[in-house]
Design a protein around this motif. Structure first.
Motif, PDB file in Angstrom:
ATOM      1  N   GLU A   7      -8.924  -4.476   9.234  1.00  0.00           N
ATOM      2  CA  GLU A   7      -7.874  -3.487   9.430  1.00  0.00           C
ATOM      3  C   GLU A   7      -8.508  -2.136   9.113  1.00  0.00           C
ATOM      4  O   GLU A   7      -9.013  -1.925   8.023  1.00  0.00           O
ATOM      5  CB  GLU A   7      -6.745  -3.791   8.458  1.00  0.00           C
ATOM      6  CG  GLU A   7      -5.501  -2.994   8.684  1.00  0.00           C
ATOM      7  CD  GLU A   7      -4.453  -3.347   7.660  1.00  0.00           C
ATOM      8  OE1 GLU A   7      -3.595  -4.180   7.960  1.00  0.00           O
ATOM      9  OE2 GLU A   7      -4.498  -2.809   6.559  1.00  0.00           O
ATOM     10  N   LEU A   9      -7.968   1.885   9.008  1.00  0.00           N
ATOM     11  CA  LEU A   9      -7.024   2.992   9.044  1.00  0.00           C
ATOM     12  C   LEU A   9      -7.821   4.269   8.862  1.00  0.00           C
ATOM     13  O   LEU A   9      -8.669   4.349   7.974  1.00  0.00           O
ATOM     14  CB  LEU A   9      -6.002   2.843   7.909  1.00  0.00           C
ATOM     15  CG  LEU A   9      -4.957   3.941   7.745  1.00  0.00           C
ATOM     16  CD1 LEU A   9      -3.973   3.934   8.892  1.00  0.00           C
ATOM     17  CD2 LEU A   9      -4.211   3.788   6.435  1.00  0.00           C
ATOM     18  N   TRP A  45       0.483   6.295  13.863  1.00  0.00           N
ATOM     19  CA  TRP A  45       1.577   6.680  12.962  1.00  0.00           C
ATOM     20  C   TRP A  45       1.992   8.124  13.209  1.00  0.00           C
ATOM     21  O   TRP A  45       3.025   8.567  12.728  1.00  0.00           O
ATOM     22  CB  TRP A  45       1.159   6.536  11.504  1.00  0.00           C
ATOM     23  CG  TRP A  45       0.891   5.141  11.066  1.00  0.00           C
ATOM     24  CD1 TRP A  45       0.923   4.028  11.864  1.00  0.00           C
ATOM     25  CD2 TRP A  45       0.562   4.690   9.751  1.00  0.00           C
ATOM     26  NE1 TRP A  45       0.613   2.927  11.118  1.00  0.00           N
ATOM     27  CE2 TRP A  45       0.400   3.293   9.839  1.00  0.00           C
ATOM     28  CE3 TRP A  45       0.393   5.337   8.538  1.00  0.00           C
ATOM     29  CZ2 TRP A  45       0.066   2.538   8.719  1.00  0.00           C
ATOM     30  CZ3 TRP A  45       0.067   4.587   7.436  1.00  0.00           C
ATOM     31  CH2 TRP A  45      -0.093   3.193   7.522  1.00  0.00           C
ATOM     32  N   GLU A  98      -6.975 -12.839   3.243  1.00  0.00           N
ATOM     33  CA  GLU A  98      -5.722 -12.575   2.545  1.00  0.00           C
ATOM     34  C   GLU A  98      -4.535 -13.133   3.324  1.00  0.00           C
ATOM     35  O   GLU A  98      -3.617 -13.725   2.764  1.00  0.00           O
ATOM     36  CB  GLU A  98      -5.539 -11.067   2.358  1.00  0.00           C
ATOM     37  CG  GLU A  98      -6.471 -10.455   1.350  1.00  0.00           C
ATOM     38  CD  GLU A  98      -6.039 -10.780  -0.065  1.00  0.00           C
ATOM     39  OE1 GLU A  98      -4.831 -10.712  -0.321  1.00  0.00           O
ATOM     40  OE2 GLU A  98      -6.902 -11.104  -0.887  1.00  0.00           O
ATOM     41  N   MET A  99      -4.591 -12.917   4.637  1.00  0.00           N
ATOM     42  CA  MET A  99      -3.489 -13.374   5.480  1.00  0.00           C
ATOM     43  C   MET A  99      -3.397 -14.898   5.461  1.00  0.00           C
ATOM     44  O   MET A  99      -2.320 -15.472   5.422  1.00  0.00           O
ATOM     45  CB  MET A  99      -3.687 -12.896   6.919  1.00  0.00           C
ATOM     46  CG  MET A  99      -3.415 -11.424   7.098  1.00  0.00           C
ATOM     47  SD  MET A  99      -1.722 -11.037   6.663  1.00  0.00           S
ATOM     48  CE  MET A  99      -1.765  -9.275   6.678  1.00  0.00           C
ATOM     49  N   ALA A 102      -1.805 -15.937   2.295  1.00  0.00           N
ATOM     50  CA  ALA A 102      -0.370 -15.660   2.323  1.00  0.00           C
ATOM     51  C   ALA A 102       0.347 -16.690   3.183  1.00  0.00           C
ATOM     52  O   ALA A 102       1.417 -17.189   2.820  1.00  0.00           O
ATOM     53  CB  ALA A 102      -0.121 -14.254   2.854  1.00  0.00           C
TER      54      ALA A 102
ATOM     55  N   TYR B  54       1.737 -11.000   0.318  1.00  0.00           N
ATOM     56  CA  TYR B  54       0.630 -10.079   0.538  1.00  0.00           C
ATOM     57  C   TYR B  54       1.093  -8.674   0.186  1.00  0.00           C
ATOM     58  O   TYR B  54       2.053  -8.162   0.776  1.00  0.00           O
ATOM     59  CB  TYR B  54       0.199 -10.157   2.007  1.00  0.00           C
ATOM     60  CG  TYR B  54      -0.900  -9.194   2.374  1.00  0.00           C
ATOM     61  CD1 TYR B  54      -2.155  -9.289   1.785  1.00  0.00           C
ATOM     62  CD2 TYR B  54      -0.679  -8.186   3.297  1.00  0.00           C
ATOM     63  CE1 TYR B  54      -3.154  -8.416   2.110  1.00  0.00           C
ATOM     64  CE2 TYR B  54      -1.676  -7.307   3.642  1.00  0.00           C
ATOM     65  CZ  TYR B  54      -2.915  -7.421   3.044  1.00  0.00           C
ATOM     66  OH  TYR B  54      -3.907  -6.561   3.367  1.00  0.00           O
ATOM     67  N   ASP B  56       0.719  -5.111   0.585  1.00  0.00           N
ATOM     68  CA  ASP B  56       0.077  -4.245   1.562  1.00  0.00           C
ATOM     69  C   ASP B  56      -0.011  -2.829   1.009  1.00  0.00           C
ATOM     70  O   ASP B  56       0.956  -2.312   0.474  1.00  0.00           O
ATOM     71  CB  ASP B  56       0.908  -4.251   2.842  1.00  0.00           C
ATOM     72  CG  ASP B  56       0.124  -3.736   4.024  1.00  0.00           C
ATOM     73  OD1 ASP B  56      -0.940  -3.142   3.794  1.00  0.00           O
ATOM     74  OD2 ASP B  56       0.584  -3.925   5.148  1.00  0.00           O
ATOM     75  N   TYR B  57      -1.199  -2.237   1.168  1.00  0.00           N
ATOM     76  CA  TYR B  57      -1.338  -0.872   0.656  1.00  0.00           C
ATOM     77  C   TYR B  57      -0.563   0.127   1.512  1.00  0.00           C
ATOM     78  O   TYR B  57      -0.293   1.251   1.096  1.00  0.00           O
ATOM     79  CB  TYR B  57      -2.816  -0.467   0.579  1.00  0.00           C
ATOM     80  CG  TYR B  57      -3.489  -0.261   1.914  1.00  0.00           C
ATOM     81  CD1 TYR B  57      -3.530   1.003   2.490  1.00  0.00           C
ATOM     82  CD2 TYR B  57      -4.063  -1.311   2.607  1.00  0.00           C
ATOM     83  CE1 TYR B  57      -4.130   1.201   3.715  1.00  0.00           C
ATOM     84  CE2 TYR B  57      -4.660  -1.123   3.814  1.00  0.00           C
ATOM     85  CZ  TYR B  57      -4.703   0.134   4.372  1.00  0.00           C
ATOM     86  OH  TYR B  57      -5.288   0.335   5.581  1.00  0.00           O
ATOM     87  N   LYS B  58      -0.198  -0.275   2.716  1.00  0.00           N
ATOM     88  CA  LYS B  58       0.557   0.621   3.599  1.00  0.00           C
ATOM     89  C   LYS B  58       2.037   0.649   3.260  1.00  0.00           C
ATOM     90  O   LYS B  58       2.764   1.532   3.688  1.00  0.00           O
ATOM     91  CB  LYS B  58       0.378   0.169   5.057  1.00  0.00           C
ATOM     92  CG  LYS B  58      -1.068   0.133   5.486  1.00  0.00           C
ATOM     93  CD  LYS B  58      -1.219  -0.062   6.954  1.00  0.00           C
ATOM     94  CE  LYS B  58      -0.727  -1.408   7.450  1.00  0.00           C
ATOM     95  NZ  LYS B  58      -1.438  -2.554   6.887  1.00  0.00           N
ATOM     96  N   LYS B  88      -3.171  -7.615  -7.457  1.00  0.00           N
ATOM     97  CA  LYS B  88      -2.894  -7.256  -6.066  1.00  0.00           C
ATOM     98  C   LYS B  88      -2.305  -5.857  -5.980  1.00  0.00           C
ATOM     99  O   LYS B  88      -2.682  -5.051  -5.128  1.00  0.00           O
ATOM    100  CB  LYS B  88      -1.917  -8.254  -5.448  1.00  0.00           C
ATOM    101  CG  LYS B  88      -2.552  -9.559  -5.049  1.00  0.00           C
ATOM    102  CD  LYS B  88      -1.494 -10.474  -4.471  1.00  0.00           C
ATOM    103  CE  LYS B  88      -1.935 -11.910  -4.560  1.00  0.00           C
ATOM    104  NZ  LYS B  88      -0.790 -12.807  -4.387  1.00  0.00           N
TER     105      LYS B  88
END
Lengths: 132, 107
Positions: A7, A9, A45, A98-99, A102, B54, B56-58, B88
């Motif tokens: 990911e 950004l 965004w 991570e996904m 999860a 999870y 998320d930093y967003k 986390k």
């Protein structure tokens, strides 16, 4: 080579207009594709106010990318992004592990829930059977 | 850790309690031994109870809940988050800070 999901950004400088941000996005895309990666998703965004000024920028355009790329290539992508003008800051993180974690948690929870529900249902049935 | 406190605590009328149950019970009741001496509710991990898998930093909305006015990351004892969750949250906050989604500090 194994592909990993990343990911990415990045923040574009505030004086760049939308078309310039688009070209910047495509150049970053080019970096990834050059390293045998594929871009899965691009999310713009738009211009957002930064939480603190970076240099002279009080605003910045955020662009989020989800890419599949081999693990060895990401450092090269990062290096290229570092030398690209117009990118204020970027963050590339690996998300597949991570996904997966999860998701596993979610499925375990779902199973637990379903067994719980099933047992409750069974009890209900037994109760109803007893009542009739 | 609690070797010092246990005899005194047992003396206060906790007969027949197992060593495991003692601690849990003590948290629910008022604290003994003249330390603290006020009612303390046991905090639970917010992220675990809300089933956030999870962090998320967003997701600044979630992270801002863990950031007080001064924008510092507070220790675990303040929020009662469990160790994995706190880790986390911490990494997510650090990432969000780097990307200017969350301030490092407020004036």
């Amino acid at each position: 080579m194994s592909q990993r999901q990343y990911e990415i950004l990045f923040i574009a400088e505030q004086n760049l207009g939308e078309p310039e941000v688009d070209t910047l996005t495509s150049t970053v895309k080019g970096f990834i594709e050059k390293e045998n990666g594929t871009v899965e998703k691009v999310e713009k965004w738009g211009k957002k106010r930064l939480a603190y000024p970076i240099g002279k920028n009080r605003e910045g355009s955020y662009v989020l990318m989800i890419a599949n790329a081999p693990g060895s290539s990401i450092s090269e992508v990062e290096r290229r992004m570092r030398v690209t003008d117009g990118i204020l800051r970027f963050l590339a993180i690996r998300i597949d592990a991570e996904m997966k974690k999860a998701d596993r948690k979610k499925t375990i929870r779902g199973k637990k829930e379903s067994t719980r529900r099933a047992s409750v249902r069974e009890k209900d049935r037994a109760y109803e059977g007893g009542a009739q | 850790m609690s070797d010092m406190e246990t005899p005194e605590y047992r003396g206060r009328g906790g007969e027949g309690r197992g060593p495991g149950g003692e601690r849990g019970e003590r948290k629910d009741k008022e604290k003994g031994g003249g330390k603290g001496g006020f009612f303390r509710r046991r905090k639970t991990c917010k992220l675990c109870s809300e089933k956030v898998d999870y962090v998320d930093y967003k997701n600044t909305k979630l992270l801002l809940a863990f950031i007080p006015e001064r924008a510092k990351i507070l220790p675990r004892r303040m929020f009662g988050t469990c160790a994995p969750c706190q880790r986390k949250v911490r990494t997510a906050i650090l990432r969000a800070r780097q990307m200017a989604l969350i301030p490092y500090s407020t004036e």
